[in-house]
Structures are given as C-alpha cells and as structure tokens.
Design an enzyme around this catalytic site. Structure first.
Site, PDB file in Angstrom:
ATOM      1  N   GLY A 254      23.660 -16.477  -7.230  1.00 27.71           N
ATOM      2  CA  GLY A 254      22.802 -16.732  -8.380  1.00 27.71           C
ATOM      3  C   GLY A 254      22.258 -15.428  -8.926  1.00 27.71           C
ATOM      4  N   CYS A 321      -6.318 -12.015 -15.367  1.00 30.54           N
ATOM      5  CA  CYS A 321      -7.571 -11.672 -14.689  1.00 30.54           C
ATOM      6  C   CYS A 321      -7.367 -11.670 -13.175  1.00 30.54           C
ATOM      7  CB  CYS A 321      -8.662 -12.657 -15.085  1.00 30.54           C
ATOM      8  SG  CYS A 321      -9.112 -12.530 -16.827  1.00 30.54           S
ATOM      9  N   TYR A 350      15.452 -15.460 -11.453  1.00 29.38           N
ATOM     10  CA  TYR A 350      14.182 -15.662 -10.753  1.00 29.38           C
ATOM     11  C   TYR A 350      13.066 -14.886 -11.447  1.00 29.38           C
ATOM     12  CZ  TYR A 350      17.173 -17.661  -7.179  1.00 29.38           C
ATOM     13  OH  TYR A 350      18.087 -18.436  -6.519  1.00 29.38           O
TER      14      TYR A 350
END
Length: 371
Positions: A254, A321, A350
């Site tokens: 992949g 944040c 990914y």
C-alpha cells in the site's frame, strides 16, 4: 526534497491552501514499474493506504486486485471499480460486513479467527466461500518498523484447529494462507521473510489437502521518510520471489505504491522566534497530514518559490492548539515569510485518510489530481 517540475508548476497556480495534490502521472509510471518487476506474482493494492477514487482508477490497470479491510472500504472500492478482484481481511469482521462481502462477490476472505468459518458458512447461505487463513507466525523480524502481532491472525495451534473446523464446514474452501507479519522492511529482508513463510506454508497446506496453494505474504515494503529519493528495490524483490508455478503467490503493498505521489501544499501564516527557536506557522496542520506525528519523523518538504541558499533552521507547525502539531523540527529552511508556500512530499499514503480532520473545525483541504 525534490519537487517534480510539473507538480511545482501546478502548485504555483493554486489559489487556496491547504491542498492535496496527487501526481497520477508519476503514480501510473511507478505502479507499471512494480508490475513489470513482479512477473507472475499477483499484485493487490491495499486500499487502506489511500482509497481516493482517482488513485484507485489510476492503479486499476497495473494491479491484479485490491485488498480491503472494512465494509466501508469494500463498498467504496466496489462502487469505484465495479469489476476489480477483491480480497477482504482484518480482525473483528461484523455480520453485516461479512454479508456485504458475500453480496459484492469478494474473491478471497482472510480468516483471522477460528470463530469466523461458522459465521461465514451461515451468512453465505449455501454459496461457496474461498478463504485464506491469516497466520501469526513466530518469526524474528529485526528492523521492522511495525509488527502485526496481537489480534492479527492465528498462531500455529489455532491455525490447525481452524483448518479442522473448515474441513467440517460445507461451503468453506481453504485455498491458502495469508501472512503479513511486519512493515518497513527492505527487499533482502522481505525476500527472507517470504521464503520462511512459503517454506512453512506449502507443506502445511499440502498436509491439509490443499491443491494449487495460495500464499499471500502481504505488504510492508520499506518507505524511508528520511531519504525521500530512496525506493524499495522492486527489481531485486521480484527476481527473488518463487516463479516455478508450484504456488500462487500474492503481495499486498500500500504505502510503497502511493506514498511518493501525493503532496500536502500549504502556506506560511506567521514566522516567530520563541526562546531562541524559530517557528513557521502554516495553514492547516497534522489534522490533515498526521503521518509525521504517527511515525515520529520530519515530513520531507520543498519550498517551490525558493532558489536561494538555506537561511537557517525552523520548526514547521500547523494551526492546532497542541504542541504535537509539528510537521518537521529544527529543519534547514530558506528565509520563510508569510505567504510563502511549502509542499510536503510523501503524502500519498496514510496521510489525509488517517488524520483527525474535524479537530478545531478548520477548513478542509482541496484535492487536485494531475494527469
């Protein structure tokens, strides 16, 4: 890292950031080279790496099929590529997912548990089901970036019990074994692993009456984010795999297929120095590109408009944040200013699809496909 000229030209024309840019031209050439190197070995693409529809359509001519790991992936891939061959794996398959696999004509189901065959037989309603048993073998894997142990597959004692259960279950046909054991391995290590798996699997399957055995050795080919120009040696790998026709061999890469052909492109919002360290704050963040946080590396990048010498070091961060919203730490950069564009490479696998998109509810990136 190097930014291909046709990608750089497109990036400069973007009028909104952040953006994902997928180089389909480069991806097609890369997939074709992999296909040529493998010879008779079957190549299935692991859709979990990047299920973008245009990525899947680009890969379809070069692969023998796709591997999916959920009902959602299964439905998405079947809608995108109606005629592609499919294998379905992963632990914890629900009854709804198994029933969907029956309806959508999955070619192979990877059995991860001794409890699955009876459920498969019940949900198949008399239709034959061809399966591979996923083996969790005790093989040493030095240098692996990730080992697929724990809930994945079955040990040898459980495999034996599962094979006996299948022999007593009408309609479930044992075709072979699946053994994806680790990720991040180079070609020599992958070849050694494939040899150990097949040396175990072929006599094991023969003893259980399996003719024309199938062995799926998975994916896990190394992708080195520290060396973005490096590539897995597909030629050596393909040359070293069995080619004698006694086994139907399959691989399921992949990341090593799509990683190199995606770019996350964004712009600088602010540059400041705190306690002696310079930070370039970029639009977006690791809620769009989680890869560097997940794998603990500096994401490779290019600054398309820069032609001057490096000006110093900075840490490239996003808008979130959290102090973990870091693309790259203390990296050499040109003199960055607000409005400058930064293109993060190796973002084709990914990346967007494993990221926590809705954190802080910032705008999502746009998506672009270069043909």
């Amino acid at each position: 890292m190097h930014l291909p000229a046709h990608v750089a030209a497109y990036v400069r024309r973007l009028d909104r950031y952040p953006a994902y840019v997928y180089d389909l031209r480069g991806l097609s050439a890369h997939a074709a080279a992999i296909r040529a190197a493998l010879g008779p070995v079957e190549l299935f693409y692991a859709a979990k790496a990047n299920p973008d529809p245009e990525i899947l359509r680009t890969l379809e001519p070069h692969v023998d099929g796709l591997e999916v790991s959920s009902g959602g992936e299964l439905a998405h891939v079947r809608e995108t590529l109606p005629n592609v061959r499919l294998a379905y794996g992963g632990p914890g398959k629900s009854d709804d997912e198994i029933a969907l696999a029956m309806r959508l004509a999955v070619e192979r189901i990877h059995v991860e548990s001794p409890n699955e065959p009876a459920r498969l037989a019940e949900l198949a309603s008399g239709r034959p089901v061809d399966v591979l048993l996923r083996a969790n073998l005790a093989i040493a894997l030095p240098g692996a970036a990730l080992t697929m142990s724990g809930p994945f597959g079955m040990d040898e004692d459980t495999l034996d019990a599962c094979a006996h259960e299948i022999a007593r279950t009408p309609g479930i046909r044992l075709r072979g074994v699946h053994a994806h054991l680790a990720s991040g391995l180079d070609a020599p290590t992958m070849l050694d692993l494939a040899g150990q798996v097949t040396d175990w699997a072929l006599p094991w399957l023969a003893a259980r009456g399996v003719r024309r055995p199938e062995v799926n050795v998975g994916g896990g080919m190394a992708v080195d984010y520290r060396s973005p120009e490096a590539r897995f040696d597909w030629t050596a790998y393909g040359r070293g795999l069995p080619r004698d026709g006694t086994v139907r061999l399959r691989i399921e890469p992949g990341r090593a297929v799509t990683a190199y052909h995606g770019w996350y492109v964004t712009d600088v919002l602010d540059v400041k120095t705190t306690h002696g360290e310079t930070y370039a704050i970029l639009r977006g963040g690791t809620h769009h590109l989680r890869t560097p946080v997940t794998k603990g590396h500096d994401q490779p990048f290019a600054v398309p408009a820069s032609s001057g010498p490096p000006a110093g070091r900075a840490t490239l961060v996003g808008q979130l944040c959290t102090p973990k919203d870091v693309f790259a730490r203390h990296v050499t950069v040109p003199a960055l200013r607000p409005g400058d564009v930064v293109a993060f490479g190796m973002a084709g696998a990914y990346a967007w699809n494993i990221s926590h998109h809705d954190f802080l509810m910032h705008p999502k990136p746009t998506f672009h496909h270069l043909r």
